[in-house]
Design a protein around this motif. Structure first.
Motif, mmCIF file in Angstrom:
data_model
loop_
_atom_site.group_PDB
_atom_site.id
_atom_site.type_symbol
_atom_site.label_atom_id
_atom_site.label_comp_id
_atom_site.label_asym_id
_atom_site.label_seq_id
_atom_site.Cartn_x
_atom_site.Cartn_y
_atom_site.Cartn_z
ATOM 1 N N TYR A 84 -13.151 48.307 80.045
ATOM 2 C CA TYR A 84 -14.064 47.686 79.083
ATOM 3 C C TYR A 84 -13.400 46.503 78.385
ATOM 4 N N ARG A 85 -12.111 46.359 78.542
ATOM 5 C CA ARG A 85 -11.394 45.247 77.906
ATOM 6 C C ARG A 85 -11.249 44.044 78.831
ATOM 7 N N GLY A 86 -11.848 44.100 79.989
ATOM 8 C CA GLY A 86 -11.814 42.941 80.891
ATOM 9 C C GLY A 86 -11.446 43.340 82.304
ATOM 10 N N THR A 87 -12.147 42.735 83.266
ATOM 11 C CA THR A 87 -11.881 43.053 84.672
ATOM 12 C C THR A 87 -11.829 41.793 85.523
ATOM 13 N N ASP A 88 -11.540 40.651 84.906
ATOM 14 C CA ASP A 88 -11.473 39.408 85.696
ATOM 15 C C ASP A 88 -10.360 39.489 86.725
ATOM 16 N N ASN A 89 -9.222 39.990 86.297
ATOM 17 C CA ASN A 89 -8.077 40.183 87.184
ATOM 18 C C ASN A 89 -7.416 41.500 86.818
ATOM 19 N N SER A 90 -6.671 42.066 87.776
ATOM 20 C CA SER A 90 -5.827 43.217 87.448
ATOM 21 C C SER A 90 -4.504 43.036 88.162
ATOM 22 N N GLY A 91 -3.464 43.608 87.595
ATOM 23 C CA GLY A 91 -2.157 43.481 88.236
ATOM 24 C C GLY A 91 -1.188 44.539 87.744
ATOM 25 N N VAL A 92 -0.192 44.800 88.565
ATOM 26 C CA VAL A 92 0.838 45.790 88.229
ATOM 27 C C VAL A 92 2.191 45.223 88.646
ATOM 28 N N ALA A 93 3.182 45.375 87.768
ATOM 29 C CA ALA A 93 4.560 45.020 88.139
ATOM 30 C C ALA A 93 5.358 46.315 88.243
ATOM 31 N N ILE A 94 6.193 46.402 89.262
ATOM 32 C CA ILE A 94 7.032 47.594 89.425
ATOM 33 C C ILE A 94 8.472 47.159 89.688
ATOM 34 N N LEU A 95 9.359 48.125 89.673
ATOM 35 C CA LEU A 95 10.741 47.854 90.053
ATOM 36 C C LEU A 95 11.042 48.591 91.345
ATOM 37 N N ALA A 96 11.566 47.861 92.314
ATOM 38 C CA ALA A 96 12.029 48.502 93.547
ATOM 39 C C ALA A 96 13.484 48.085 93.713
#
Ligand code: F6R
Length: 622
Positions: A39-51
């Motif tokens: 509900y706070r926005g869905t224009d873009n989504s993304g996730v950063a992780i550590l490998a």
């Protein structure tokens, strides 16, 4: 640190981060957290992780489900992850503009909520220094600004002080630090919550999104720094002193999580009005505001075209433009403009096209026809990826955050503010207000936002009592005059949409010229006391006339108005709005009207967020 804080309960944004205590995979938790924040926005989504201590960033257009399936996020694993769901206010919805953003060396990934108001200046400076800036998103510059502060040993005091001295605006931010394997977070206003359970340390912009993952939560205060690692959560005060987390048991109704803990989106969005004002204020870039002011002062003639609630905002703006900049626009429904107003449109004409969705068919047709004739278009929209934004010569973002309920609320108040800012800038360009007066007026906006935030619950209680009275009425009027007459129209529209209650907006001076005939027992007359003293005085006898008929009377006015107090003592149902500077009064007075419509809709069991026959964006013309 600039003073931006509000104490409201509902916030926008979309940050969710997690660190596993035992090396487990946190990516599914972050995906689920982002789903809850949609509900706070869905224009873009993304996730950063550590490998293996290296940062990997996955981001795409659209809501998290779409992004997760496209980028096969279910197949990745990491014991630390930071995710974001975006509502675009700087930089259109494109993959480059999606969060997380990384610095040149990819040592950290940043996500944020709110806006960095000195983005343009910072970007120019960073480019001169040789940084690579690849997007139009304000939070990309944050990655480059923060990177030198986080080299070597982390010094909380320096991090806090430097970050807030370099970055202006109203924002919260979180970053994933590759080398330290930590999530760091800061805010100067927008809410950030941390949570903990046997398995996780978590971070989220909504405490409700933590449900099921955290048993306890705490709130990061403005100016504090949070550092999450697998060892625990460390919180530092603005002075850099370590403090104990203040944890509370997390209780959330699972059915309300996707509405941020509210029963309806409309109620949440009204509660977000104060914060949306701060978002609007910090999102508008000075460069573009200057251009908008110049377009206004340089135009030979000015039209304002819009529909529905946006038209009502345009009507209020005509007072702003005329009183602050001496410019009297023609304000017209976008359904009328292409049919009846094109004769005189040409080069030299400025058309201000307002549409929160940016997709309303009549508004687009208006600007298309005007452009064909050589007019300049200033677009005002909440959706910067919309056709309105693309077709305008210059657009300004309303930046109120997504509005999901069909009845428009926070976009209305933020549009009013944006139009006020344009008028104020035009006024200063004409030498009518000084630089310091302008600054004072902006501080007044922040004060209003903070007061609204503190008083919205009390206003809601009074609105609920007034709604009880209206519930037994067959129909009603909303009456006002001058700057608040468009609010009477807007109040009546909200009553129709949210509660299916037939209401008409009436100009107070016209009350005796016909409308009064319907006023009797079982009929509701809601008066908004005008902000001009002389008009207010002229309204009190009308209130008395309505009372004499036995009609239900509700009076909305500024809380310090003595007459409002007297009427209340006399048994009249009143709703007290926050006192506001005259030009900001329509913003303040809109909130009780919106809450009245909402509470009546709730009492009458209406489908408040999705009224029958209506859609959020009327894309068809006519
Ligand atoms: C009112 C409402 C409509 C819209 C109108 C214009 O609550 O939702 O009256 O205001 O359809 O919509 P936009 O601003 O998207 O052009």
């Amino acid at each position: 640190m600039e003073n931006w804080c509000t104490r409201g309960s509902a916030r926008m944004g979309g940050i969710f981060g997690a660190v596993s205590k035992n090396g487990g995979n946190v990516v599914p938790a972050v995906i689920e957290g982002l789903k809850r924040l949609k509900y706070r926005g869905t224009d873009n989504s993304g996730v950063a992780i550590l490998a293996d201590k290296s940062l990997e960033v996955f981001k795409e257009l659209g809501p998290i489900e779409k992004v997760a399936s496209k980028l096969r996020l279910q197949e990745i694993s990491s014991s630390i992850a930071l995710g974001h769901t975006r509502f675009a206010t700087h930089g259109r919805p494109t993959v480059e503009n999606a969060h997380p953003h990384v610095d040149c060396e990819k040592t950290l990934a940043v996500v944020g909520d709110g806006a960095v108001s000195n983005y343009e200046e910072l970007k120019d400076k960073l480019l001169m220094e040789g940084h690579k800036i690849t997007s139009r998103c304000d939070f990309e510059v944050v990655a480059h600004v923060m990177e030198p502060l986080l080299r070597g040993e982390l010094k909380p005091r320096e991090i806090i002080q430097e970050a807030f001295s370099k970055l202006s605006g109203y924002f919260s931010l979180a970053l994933l630090h590759a080398e330290k394997e930590a999530i760091l977070a800061l805010t100067n206003g927008p809410k950030l919550f941390y949570g903990t359970s046997n398995n996780y340390f978590l971070l989220s912009t909504s405490k409700y999104a933590l449900h099921g993952y955290a048993n306890h939560f705490g709130e990061l205060r403005p100016g504090e720094l949070l550092i999450l690692t697998k060892e625990g959560e460390a919180i530092y005060t603005a002075e850099g002193a370590r403090k104990r987390p203040e944890l509370t048991t997390l209780e959330a109704d699972p059915s309300l999580i996707d509405k941020g803990g509210f029963k309806h989106h409309m109620l949440r969005e009204i509660h977000e009005v104060p914060e949306a004002l701060l978002r609007t204020l910090s999102s508008v870039q000075q460069k573009y505001l200057n251009l908008a002011g110049k377009l206004l002062t340089g135009a030979e003639d000015v039209y304002v075209t819009a529909n529905g609630t946006s038209l009502h905002a345009g009507m209020v703006a005509s007072y702003y433009f005329s009183e602050l900049a001496g410019i009297s626009p023609i304000v017209t429904s976008a359904a009328e403009f292409p049919l009846y107003y094109l004769e005189n449109v040409g080069p030299g004409t400025l058309v201000i096209a307002i549409s929160q969705s940016g997709e309303t068919g009549d508004v687009l047709a208006s600007l298309y026809e005007a452009k064909l004739r050589g007019a300049t278009i200033l677009g005002i929209t909440n959706y910067i990826g919309s056709r309105l934004a693309r077709l305008s010569n210059l657009y300004l973002p309303i930046a109120a955050g997504p509005e999901l309920a069909v009845p428009a609320t926070k976009t209305f108040t933020s549009t009013l503010l944006l139009l006020y800012l344009v008028a104020l800038r035009a006024s200063s360009q004409l030498g009518k207000v000084s630089e310091s007066e302008q600054k004072t007026k902006l501080e007044i906006v922040k004060t209003l936002a903070n007061q609204l935030s503190e008083q919205v619950r009390q206003i809601d209680e009074e609105a609920a009592k007034a709604a009880e009275q209206l519930a037994s009425c067959k129909a009603g009027y909303v009456v006002s005059r001058g700057l608040t007459y468009p609010l009477a129209l807007e109040g009546a529209l909200k009553l129709k949409e949210a509660s299916y209650f037939h209401a008409e907006g009436v100009e107070a001076g016209e009350f005796k010229h016909g409308p009064f005939v319907l006023v009797e027992q079982g009929f509701a007359t809601t008066f908004i006391i005008p902000v001009e003293k002389v008009s207010a005085e002229a309204t009190y006898p009308l209130i008395e006339m309505a009372r004499q008929t036995g009609a239900t009377v509700v009076v909305i006015g500024s809380e310090s108005n003595q007459k409002l107090h007297e009427l209340s003592q006399d048994g009249v149902t009143v709703i007290r709005a926050v006192d506001a500077d005259r030009h900001l009064a329509p913003i303040s007075l809109a909130v009780p009207l919106q809450l009245l419509a909402y509470r009546l809709g709730e009492k009458l069991n209406r489908p408040i967020d999705t009224p029958r026959h209506l859609v959020k964006a009327v894309t068809q013309q006519g």
